[in-house]
Design a protein around this motif. Structure first.
Motif, mmCIF file in Angstrom:
data_model
loop_
_atom_site.group_PDB
_atom_site.id
_atom_site.type_symbol
_atom_site.label_atom_id
_atom_site.label_comp_id
_atom_site.label_asym_id
_atom_site.label_seq_id
_atom_site.Cartn_x
_atom_site.Cartn_y
_atom_site.Cartn_z
ATOM 1 N N ARG A 28 7.594 -5.277 7.428
ATOM 2 C CA ARG A 28 8.035 -6.657 7.155
ATOM 3 C C ARG A 28 7.684 -7.558 8.344
ATOM 4 N N THR A 29 7.959 -7.097 9.558
ATOM 5 C CA THR A 29 7.661 -7.884 10.760
ATOM 6 C C THR A 29 6.159 -8.147 10.872
ATOM 7 N N ALA A 30 5.349 -7.126 10.639
ATOM 8 C CA ALA A 30 3.892 -7.283 10.708
ATOM 9 C C ALA A 30 3.389 -8.216 9.614
ATOM 10 N N ALA A 31 3.974 -8.126 8.424
ATOM 11 C CA ALA A 31 3.550 -8.978 7.303
ATOM 12 C C ALA A 31 3.866 -10.443 7.573
ATOM 13 N N VAL A 32 5.008 -10.701 8.163
ATOM 14 C CA VAL A 32 5.365 -12.080 8.532
ATOM 15 C C VAL A 32 4.397 -12.586 9.603
ATOM 16 N N ALA A 33 4.128 -11.769 10.614
ATOM 17 C CA ALA A 33 3.209 -12.165 11.693
ATOM 18 C C ALA A 33 1.796 -12.407 11.165
ATOM 19 N N ALA A 34 1.400 -11.665 10.118
ATOM 20 C CA ALA A 34 0.066 -11.832 9.528
ATOM 21 C C ALA A 34 0.026 -12.991 8.533
ATOM 22 N N LYS A 35 1.164 -13.659 8.368
ATOM 23 C CA LYS A 35 1.278 -14.828 7.488
ATOM 24 C C LYS A 35 1.047 -14.497 6.018
ATOM 25 N N LEU A 36 1.496 -13.302 5.595
ATOM 26 C CA LEU A 36 1.465 -12.974 4.178
ATOM 27 C C LEU A 36 2.521 -13.800 3.457
ATOM 28 N N SER A 37 2.238 -14.160 2.210
ATOM 29 C CA SER A 37 3.218 -14.896 1.412
ATOM 30 C C SER A 37 4.439 -14.001 1.184
ATOM 31 N N LEU A 38 5.540 -14.598 0.779
ATOM 32 C CA LEU A 38 6.751 -13.827 0.528
ATOM 33 C C LEU A 38 6.500 -12.773 -0.551
ATOM 34 N N VAL A 39 5.748 -13.122 -1.581
ATOM 35 C CA VAL A 39 5.423 -12.166 -2.638
ATOM 36 C C VAL A 39 4.611 -11.007 -2.072
ATOM 37 N N ASP A 40 3.593 -11.298 -1.259
ATOM 38 C CA ASP A 40 2.768 -10.239 -0.685
ATOM 39 C C ASP A 40 3.535 -9.416 0.349
ATOM 40 N N GLN A 41 4.463 -10.048 1.074
ATOM 41 C CA GLN A 41 5.331 -9.299 1.984
ATOM 42 C C GLN A 41 6.136 -8.266 1.195
ATOM 43 N N THR A 42 6.696 -8.711 0.086
ATOM 44 C CA THR A 42 7.504 -7.817 -0.749
ATOM 45 C C THR A 42 6.658 -6.678 -1.302
ATOM 46 N N LYS A 43 5.440 -6.982 -1.729
ATOM 47 C CA LYS A 43 4.562 -5.947 -2.262
ATOM 48 C C LYS A 43 4.233 -4.894 -1.217
ATOM 49 N N VAL A 44 3.847 -5.324 -0.021
ATOM 50 C CA VAL A 44 3.441 -4.347 0.997
ATOM 51 C C VAL A 44 4.642 -3.563 1.518
ATOM 52 N N VAL A 45 5.803 -4.192 1.615
ATOM 53 C CA VAL A 45 7.000 -3.472 2.050
ATOM 54 C C VAL A 45 7.412 -2.448 0.992
ATOM 55 N N THR A 46 7.307 -2.810 -0.275
ATOM 56 C CA THR A 46 7.642 -1.883 -1.357
ATOM 57 C C THR A 46 6.690 -0.691 -1.351
ATOM 58 N N ALA A 47 5.395 -0.961 -1.220
ATOM 59 C CA ALA A 47 4.414 0.125 -1.159
ATOM 60 C C ALA A 47 4.688 1.024 0.047
ATOM 61 N N ALA A 48 4.963 0.414 1.191
ATOM 62 C CA ALA A 48 5.241 1.189 2.411
ATOM 63 C C ALA A 48 6.488 2.042 2.245
ATOM 64 N N SER A 49 7.495 1.513 1.589
ATOM 65 C CA SER A 49 8.724 2.263 1.368
ATOM 66 C C SER A 49 8.446 3.503 0.521
ATOM 67 N N GLU A 50 7.692 3.347 -0.547
ATOM 68 C CA GLU A 50 7.347 4.476 -1.414
ATOM 69 C C GLU A 50 6.525 5.519 -0.651
ATOM 70 N N LEU A 51 5.543 5.056 0.109
ATOM 71 C CA LEU A 51 4.676 5.983 0.836
ATOM 72 C C LEU A 51 5.416 6.670 1.982
ATOM 73 N N ALA A 52 6.315 5.957 2.643
ATOM 74 C CA ALA A 52 7.123 6.572 3.706
ATOM 75 C C ALA A 52 8.045 7.636 3.122
ATOM 76 N N ARG A 53 8.638 7.331 1.970
ATOM 77 C CA ARG A 53 9.513 8.307 1.311
ATOM 78 C C ARG A 53 8.703 9.537 0.897
ATOM 79 N N ASN A 54 7.492 9.345 0.366
ATOM 80 C CA ASN A 54 6.630 10.475 0.019
ATOM 81 C C ASN A 54 6.321 11.320 1.251
ATOM 82 N N THR A 55 6.047 10.644 2.373
ATOM 83 C CA THR A 55 5.756 11.350 3.625
ATOM 84 C C THR A 55 6.935 12.230 4.021
ATOM 85 N N LEU A 56 8.134 11.712 3.856
ATOM 86 C CA LEU A 56 9.349 12.457 4.216
ATOM 87 C C LEU A 56 9.619 13.584 3.219
ATOM 88 N N VAL A 57 9.645 13.261 1.931
ATOM 89 C CA VAL A 57 10.080 14.219 0.917
ATOM 90 C C VAL A 57 9.028 15.278 0.626
#
Length: 138
Positions: A28-57
């Protein structure tokens, strides 16, 4: 993956649910710094959350490297998830829309892939998995 210059690189170990939250915060911090729109911030954070959970599980833990990227005048966020787990035996099945192992957010790899602009998966049975994604500002 597109060749680009990376800045503000941060690595987060993923070994607990709290680490998945930390990855979300870094992205989220990197997406804000990269000036992604709020919609694109949400998309990349959601994707990252899924991929991080896959990495863990499924990968038994690993790491996420988060950085801002610049390619010409394009700004974005790149996240690379790495684990040393069992790997993915059937990549085609794992990337099928609607495929789920029964846990997680239900997005699966295909859902995460749809949420980002670039998606690269490298896996081998017994050798772990690396997933690299990029989301570009529009």
């Amino acid at each position: 993956m597109t060749t680009s210059e990376a800045t503000d690189r941060q690595v987060q170990a993923i070994s607990s649910d709290e680490d998945v939250v930390r990855v979300r915060q870094l992205v989220r911090t990197a997406a804000v710094a990269a000036k992604l729109s709020l919609v694109d911030q949400t998309k990349v954070v959601t994707a990252a959350s899924e991929l991080a959970r896959n990495t863990l599980v499924y990968g038994g833990g690993g790491s996420a490297e988060v950085c801002r990227v610049l390619n010409g005048s394009r700004h974005g966020v790149r996240i690379v998830f790495t684990d040393s787990g069992p790997g993915i035996a059937d990549v085609e099945l794992a990337l099928t829309d609607g495929y789920t192992s029964g846990t997680g957010m239900g997005l699966g790899l295909s859902g995460a892939r749809r949420l980002v602009d670039e998606f690269h998966l490298d896996t081998a049975v017994g050798a772990g998995t690396t997933v690299a994604v990029v989301k570009w500002a529009r």
